[in-house]
Scaffold this motif. Structure first.
Motif, short mmCIF file in Angstrom:
data_model
loop_
_atom_site.label_atom_id
_atom_site.label_comp_id
_atom_site.label_asym_id
_atom_site.label_seq_id
_atom_site.Cartn_x
_atom_site.Cartn_y
_atom_site.Cartn_z
N HIS A 233 0.85 -1.20 0.00
CA HIS A 233 0.00 0.00 0.00
C HIS A 233 0.88 1.24 0.00
CE1 HIS A 233 1.02 -0.12 4.29
NE2 HIS A 233 0.55 1.11 4.42
N LEU A 234 0.27 2.37 -0.27
CA LEU A 234 0.91 3.67 -0.16
C LEU A 234 0.41 4.36 1.10
CD1 LEU A 234 2.53 6.14 -1.32
CD2 LEU A 234 0.34 6.88 -2.31
N HIS A 235 1.34 4.84 1.92
CA HIS A 235 0.99 5.76 3.00
C HIS A 235 1.25 7.17 2.47
CE1 HIS A 235 0.80 7.34 7.20
NE2 HIS A 235 1.63 8.24 6.69
N PHE A 236 0.20 7.98 2.41
CA PHE A 236 0.30 9.35 1.90
C PHE A 236 -0.10 10.31 3.00
CE2 PHE A 236 -1.91 12.97 -0.27
CZ PHE A 236 -0.78 13.55 -0.82
N GLN A 237 0.78 11.27 3.29
CA GLN A 237 0.55 12.18 4.41
C GLN A 237 0.95 13.60 4.03
OE1 GLN A 237 1.97 10.50 8.05
NE2 GLN A 237 2.13 12.44 9.11
N ILE A 238 0.16 14.56 4.44
CA ILE A 238 0.48 15.98 4.26
C ILE A 238 0.99 16.53 5.58
CG2 ILE A 238 -0.47 18.26 3.75
CD1 ILE A 238 -2.47 16.90 1.88
N ILE A 239 2.08 17.29 5.52
CA ILE A 239 2.75 17.76 6.73
C ILE A 239 3.07 19.25 6.59
CG2 ILE A 239 4.73 17.45 8.26
CD1 ILE A 239 5.01 14.63 6.80
N LYS A 240 2.68 20.04 7.56
CA LYS A 240 2.99 21.47 7.54
C LYS A 240 4.43 21.73 7.97
CE LYS A 240 -0.20 24.17 9.40
NZ LYS A 240 -1.27 24.63 10.34
N ASP A 241 4.84 21.14 9.08
CA ASP A 241 6.17 21.37 9.64
C ASP A 241 6.84 20.02 9.87
OD1 ASP A 241 8.43 22.05 11.05
OD2 ASP A 241 7.38 23.02 12.72
N LEU A 242 7.93 19.75 9.18
CA LEU A 242 8.64 18.49 9.32
C LEU A 242 9.45 18.39 10.61
CD1 LEU A 242 9.97 17.89 5.70
CD2 LEU A 242 8.41 16.41 6.96
N GLU A 243 9.54 19.48 11.34
CA GLU A 243 10.23 19.50 12.64
C GLU A 243 11.67 18.98 12.52
OE1 GLU A 243 7.39 18.68 16.11
OE2 GLU A 243 6.79 17.24 14.56
N GLY A 244 12.32 19.28 11.41
CA GLY A 244 13.71 18.90 11.23
C GLY A 244 13.93 17.50 10.71
N ASN A 245 12.87 16.75 10.47
CA ASN A 245 13.00 15.39 9.96
C ASN A 245 13.39 15.37 8.48
OD1 ASN A 245 11.93 13.22 12.06
ND2 ASN A 245 10.67 15.06 12.30
N GLU A 246 14.10 14.34 8.09
CA GLU A 246 14.45 14.13 6.70
C GLU A 246 14.20 12.68 6.33
OE1 GLU A 246 18.36 15.44 5.78
OE2 GLU A 246 17.95 17.54 6.25
N GLY A 247 13.41 12.46 5.30
CA GLY A 247 13.13 11.11 4.84
C GLY A 247 12.24 10.31 5.76
N ASP A 248 11.67 10.95 6.75
CA ASP A 248 10.83 10.25 7.73
C ASP A 248 10.03 11.29 8.50
OD1 ASP A 248 9.77 8.16 9.18
OD2 ASP A 248 11.53 7.88 10.46
N TYR A 249 8.88 10.89 8.99
CA TYR A 249 8.07 11.71 9.88
C TYR A 249 7.03 10.77 10.49
CZ TYR A 249 5.57 15.60 11.93
OH TYR A 249 5.01 16.46 12.84
N PRO A 250 6.65 10.97 11.77
CA PRO A 250 5.67 10.07 12.38
C PRO A 250 4.38 9.97 11.56
CG PRO A 250 6.67 11.45 14.06
CD PRO A 250 7.16 11.96 12.73
N GLY A 251 3.96 8.74 11.31
CA GLY A 251 2.70 8.51 10.60
C GLY A 251 1.62 8.00 11.51
N VAL A 252 1.96 7.81 12.77
CA VAL A 252 1.03 7.32 13.78
C VAL A 252 1.34 8.04 15.08
CG1 VAL A 252 0.19 5.28 15.03
CG2 VAL A 252 0.98 5.04 12.68
N CYS A 253 0.32 8.42 15.82
CA CYS A 253 0.56 9.15 17.07
C CYS A 253 -0.26 8.58 18.22
CB CYS A 253 0.26 10.64 16.89
SG CYS A 253 -1.50 11.08 16.91
#
Length: 227
Positions: A185-205
Motif C-alpha cells: 500500500h501507499l501511506h500518503f501524508q500531508i505535513i505542515k512542519d517536518l520539525e527537522g526530519n528528513e526522509g521520515d516523519y511520524p505517521g502514527v501518534c
C-alpha cells in the motif's frame, strides 16, 4: 479553516487519483481497519497475509480495485510492533495519513507540483521502508507530502531538489519484505512542519498528541477529494 487547508481545498475541484492513472476514481472504495470494526475482532490484522485477505474481500464486495482511507483511524495494526507499544511511552495507534491498498509495483502519481525534500529507507519493522518526501509551495504556503512503503528502486536517481510535476510517476509500491511487513500500500501524508526530519516523519501518534498532529498533518482528502 487555516490557510493551508484553504489552499489545498482550492487547488482543484476534481478528484486526484494518486495511484496508477489508468485506474479511475470510481474504482477507489473505502476501507475501515480501525479497532472499532467488528469484522476484524477475530482477525490478526498485524499479519500482512491476513490483512491482505481482508482487503481483498472488501474490494470484491464493493467491486473496487483500490481500497483507501485511514485518516485519524485508531488501529490495532501496530499492536505487535515495539516502537508503537513501548511500556515507556504512550501507545501510538492513531493513523495520520491516508492509505491506498493495491498490488506491489503499482505506480504512485504526484498529486501536485513539488521537489524532492528528502528520501530514506526506514527499515525498522513497522516503519515505512523506502520513503520519499516532496516539498511544495501553494499560494505562497510551503508544505510537504510523504510517500511511504515504496520499492527500493523508487529511491534510485533521486536527489534533493529534483522537480516533479503533477501527474508524473514518482515511485512504485513495495512488497512486504521491503515495506517492513505490511500488505502492499501507499501511506500518503500531508505535513505542515517536518520539525527537522528528513526522509521520515511520524505517521502514527498517541492520543495525547493528537491535537498537535491533527493540526500539523491535515486530512489528505482535502487535496485529493475522493468520495
Amino acid at each position: 479553516m487555516n490557510t493551508l487547508l484553504e489552499a489545498l481545498e482550492s487547488y482543484s475541484a476534481e478528484t486526484i487519483c494518486i495511484l496508477d492513472s489508468a485506474i479511475s476514481a470510481s474504482a477507489y472504495v473505502t476501507l475501515d481497519i480501525s479497532k472499532s470494526n467488528k469484522d476484524l475482532i477475530n482477525l490478526d490484522i498485524t499479519d500482512y497475509t491476513v490483512c491482505q485477505a481482508y482487503i481483498d474481500n472488501v474490494l470484491k464486495g464493493k467491486q473496487g480495485v483500490i481500497a483507501y482511507g485511514g485518516y485519524l483511524e485508531q488501529r490495532n495494526l501496530y499492536s505487535d510492533k515495539k516502537g508503537f507499544t513501548s511500556d515507556a511511552q504512550p501507545i501510538r495507534n492513531i493513523h495520520l495519513g491516508m492509505d491506498f491498498w493495491h498490488a506491489a509495483d503499482t505506480k504512485v502519481m504526484v498529486p501536485i507540483d513539488g521537489s524532492v525534500h528528502s528520501f530514506k529507507n526506514n527499515t525498522t519493522i513497522g516503519d515505512y521502508g523506502p520513503t520519499i518526501i516532496l516539498e511544495h509551495v501553494l499560494n505562497g504556503i510551503t508544505f510537504y507530502t510523504l510517500y511511504g512503503h515504496l520499492t527500493l528502486e523508487s529511491l534510485e536517481g533521486l536527489y534533493v531538489g529534483k522537480d516533479f510535476k503533477a501527474g508524473e510517476v514518482l515511485a512504485t509500491l513495495g512488497t512486504p519484505d521491503i515495506n517492513v511487513n505490511y500488505a502492499p500500500h501507499l501511506h500518503f501524508q500531508i505535513i505542515k512542519d517536518l520539525e527537522g526530519n528528513e526522509g521520515d516523519y511520524p505517521g502514527v501518534c498517541a492520543k495525547a498528541r493528537l491535537s498537535f498532529y491533527k493540526e500539523n498533518c491535515p486530512d489528505p482528502n482535502v487535496l485529493l477529494k475522493l468520495l
